[in-house]
Write a protein that holds these residues in place. Structure first.
Motif, mmCIF file in Angstrom:
data_model
loop_
_atom_site.group_PDB
_atom_site.id
_atom_site.type_symbol
_atom_site.label_atom_id
_atom_site.label_comp_id
_atom_site.label_asym_id
_atom_site.label_seq_id
_atom_site.Cartn_x
_atom_site.Cartn_y
_atom_site.Cartn_z
ATOM 1 N N LEU A 79 3.439 6.792 4.464
ATOM 2 C CA LEU A 79 4.143 6.990 3.196
ATOM 3 C C LEU A 79 3.901 5.812 2.258
ATOM 4 O O LEU A 79 3.594 6.002 1.071
ATOM 5 C CB LEU A 79 5.642 7.153 3.449
ATOM 6 C CG LEU A 79 6.542 7.210 2.208
ATOM 7 C CD1 LEU A 79 6.190 8.416 1.341
ATOM 8 C CD2 LEU A 79 8.021 7.251 2.608
ATOM 9 N N MET A 80 4.027 4.606 2.771
ATOM 10 C CA MET A 80 3.829 3.428 1.923
ATOM 11 C C MET A 80 2.375 3.279 1.490
ATOM 12 O O MET A 80 2.087 2.885 0.351
ATOM 13 C CB MET A 80 4.308 2.168 2.658
ATOM 14 C CG MET A 80 5.798 2.159 2.945
ATOM 15 S SD MET A 80 6.802 2.392 1.443
ATOM 16 C CE MET A 80 8.350 2.946 2.162
ATOM 17 N N ASP A 81 1.452 3.626 2.369
ATOM 18 C CA ASP A 81 0.034 3.585 2.000
ATOM 19 C C ASP A 81 -0.257 4.562 0.859
ATOM 20 O O ASP A 81 -0.952 4.224 -0.109
ATOM 21 C CB ASP A 81 -0.849 3.939 3.203
ATOM 22 C CG ASP A 81 -0.998 2.783 4.177
ATOM 23 O OD1 ASP A 81 -0.656 1.645 3.811
ATOM 24 O OD2 ASP A 81 -1.470 3.028 5.307
ATOM 25 N N ARG A 88 -0.994 2.341 -7.685
ATOM 26 C CA ARG A 88 -2.059 1.476 -8.214
ATOM 27 C C ARG A 88 -2.982 2.257 -9.136
ATOM 28 O O ARG A 88 -3.428 1.751 -10.178
ATOM 29 C CB ARG A 88 -2.850 0.850 -7.059
ATOM 30 C CG ARG A 88 -2.074 -0.189 -6.258
ATOM 31 C CD ARG A 88 -2.993 -0.962 -5.326
ATOM 32 N NE ARG A 88 -3.696 -0.093 -4.385
ATOM 33 C CZ ARG A 88 -3.239 0.253 -3.187
ATOM 34 N NH1 ARG A 88 -2.052 -0.187 -2.774
ATOM 35 N NH2 ARG A 88 -3.938 1.033 -2.387
ATOM 36 N N HIS A 89 -3.273 3.494 -8.764
ATOM 37 C CA HIS A 89 -4.116 4.345 -9.618
ATOM 38 C C HIS A 89 -3.437 4.598 -10.957
ATOM 39 O O HIS A 89 -4.075 4.499 -12.017
ATOM 40 C CB HIS A 89 -4.386 5.670 -8.909
ATOM 41 C CG HIS A 89 -5.156 6.657 -9.735
ATOM 42 N ND1 HIS A 89 -6.500 6.517 -10.004
ATOM 43 C CD2 HIS A 89 -4.755 7.787 -10.385
ATOM 44 C CE1 HIS A 89 -6.905 7.522 -10.764
ATOM 45 N NE2 HIS A 89 -5.870 8.303 -11.013
ATOM 46 N N ALA A 90 -2.137 4.915 -10.909
ATOM 47 C CA ALA A 90 -1.403 5.152 -12.152
ATOM 48 C C ALA A 90 -1.378 3.902 -13.022
ATOM 49 O O ALA A 90 -1.528 3.978 -14.248
ATOM 50 C CB ALA A 90 0.026 5.602 -11.838
ATOM 51 N N ALA A 194 -2.811 -8.228 -10.963
ATOM 52 C CA ALA A 194 -1.450 -8.729 -10.746
ATOM 53 C C ALA A 194 -0.477 -7.569 -10.521
ATOM 54 O O ALA A 194 0.390 -7.638 -9.640
ATOM 55 C CB ALA A 194 -0.993 -9.566 -11.932
ATOM 56 N N ALA A 195 -0.626 -6.501 -11.299
ATOM 57 C CA ALA A 195 0.252 -5.341 -11.144
ATOM 58 C C ALA A 195 0.075 -4.711 -9.764
ATOM 59 O O ALA A 195 1.055 -4.377 -9.096
ATOM 60 C CB ALA A 195 -0.024 -4.317 -12.236
ATOM 61 N N ASP A 200 1.993 -3.692 -4.260
ATOM 62 C CA ASP A 200 1.770 -3.813 -2.820
ATOM 63 C C ASP A 200 2.836 -4.671 -2.153
ATOM 64 O O ASP A 200 3.315 -4.349 -1.057
ATOM 65 C CB ASP A 200 0.382 -4.416 -2.550
ATOM 66 C CG ASP A 200 -0.745 -3.446 -2.827
ATOM 67 O OD1 ASP A 200 -0.472 -2.234 -2.926
ATOM 68 O OD2 ASP A 200 -1.904 -3.901 -2.936
ATOM 69 N N ALA A 201 3.213 -5.747 -2.802
ATOM 70 C CA ALA A 201 4.225 -6.641 -2.230
ATOM 71 C C ALA A 201 5.558 -5.916 -2.090
ATOM 72 O O ALA A 201 6.253 -6.047 -1.064
ATOM 73 C CB ALA A 201 4.383 -7.881 -3.103
#
Length: 213
Positions: A79-81, A88-90, A194-195, A200-201
Motif C-alpha cells: 500500500l505504501m509503495d 510522486r507521479h502526481a 525535495a517533494a 517518501d519520508a
C-alpha cells in the motif's frame, strides 16, 4: 433500481465506516445488524459484502460469514509503495504544469492542525478524513481521471491504516501535520526531488509505525 441503490449504500457504509475502523479488524460481520444500521434489507448488504470480497477487503469463511482480516506486513508495504508511486507521479505532473494545489492543501492542513491539539482519541476520524483529502488534492492536481480514481480506490485501506497509525505512536497527529507541512513547502518550491523525498519520508514513518504495531 432500489436494490442497486441499497447495495451502493451498503457498500459505501461498509467501506468507509466499518472496514476503516481498526476495531473491526479480526472480527466477523453480522449481516442482520448491518442491514438494520444501514436501513436496508440483508440482500444488498450481502451483495456489498461480495463486492468487497472481490476487492480483497474482506473474506468469506464457510459457516462463519464475512471476516475482516488484519492487514499483513506485505499488504502494508505494498500500500505504501503504491501510494508513493502515485503521489510522486502526481507531484511531477503538477510541478511541470505549474498546477500544484498549494492553497487547497494548505487549507486542509490548517484544518488538521486545528485538531492536532486534542488527545489522540479526539476527532481521530475527522483528522484521518482530512488526511485523505490532503493527499487526494495532490493526486487530482495531476489532471488524470484514471489516476484519481485509482487513488480513491485505496480509501478503505488508507483509512484503516491511518487510524491505526494515529493510535500507534504518541502525538502522531502533530507529527503528521509537520510531515504534511514539509510536503507543501517542497511542492511550493517547485523542487520535485525535495517533494518526492518528503512524500517518501511521510509514508515511511507511517509504514514503520504500522509494522511496529
Amino acid at each position: 433500481m432500489q436494490e442497486q441503490s441499497g447495495r451502493e449504500r451498503a457498500y459505501v457504509y461498509l467501506r468507509d465506516r466499518v472496514l476503516s475502523e481498526p476495531a473491526f479488524t479480526g472480527t466477523f460481520l453480522n449481516e442482520g445488524e448491518l442491514a438494520s444500521q444501514i436501513g436496508v434489507s440483508r440482500t444488498p448488504v450481502r451483495e456489498a459484502l461480495l463486492l468487497l470480497v472481490s476487492e480483497g477487503l474482506i473474506e468469506m469463511v464457510r459457516g462463519r460469514g464475512a471476516y475482516v482480516p488484519p492487514m499483513s506486513g506485505r499488504q502494508i508495504g505494498e500500500l505504501m509503495d503504491l501510494r508513493g508511486v502515485l503521489e510522486r507521479h502526481a507531484a511531477e505532473k503538477a510541478i511541470d504544469a505549474g498546477n500544484v494545489p498549494i492553497a487547497a492543501m494548505t487549507a486542509t492542513l490548517e484544518s488538521q492542525e486545528a485538531l492536532a491539539a486534542g488527545a489522540a482519541e479526539d476527532h481521530a476520524r475527522t483528522f484521518i478524513d482530512l488526511d485523505g483529502t490532503f493527499h487526494q488534492e495532490l493526486i487530482d492536481s495531476a489532471g488524470s481521471e484514471l489516476l484519481s480514481r485509482t487513488y480513491a480506490g485505496l480509501r478503505a485501506r488508507q483509512l484503516r491504516a491511518g487510524l491505526s497509525a494515529l493510535f500507534g505512536a504518541p502525538d502522531r497527529k502533530r507529527q503528521v501535520c509537520t510531515e504534511h507541512r514539509a510536503i507543501v513547502d517542497a511542492l511550493a518550491s517547485g523542487n520535485l526531488a525535495a517533494a518526492s523525498a518528503q512524500i517518501d519520508a511521510h509514508l515511511d514513518v507511517t509504514m514503520r509505525i504500522l509494522l511496529r504495531g
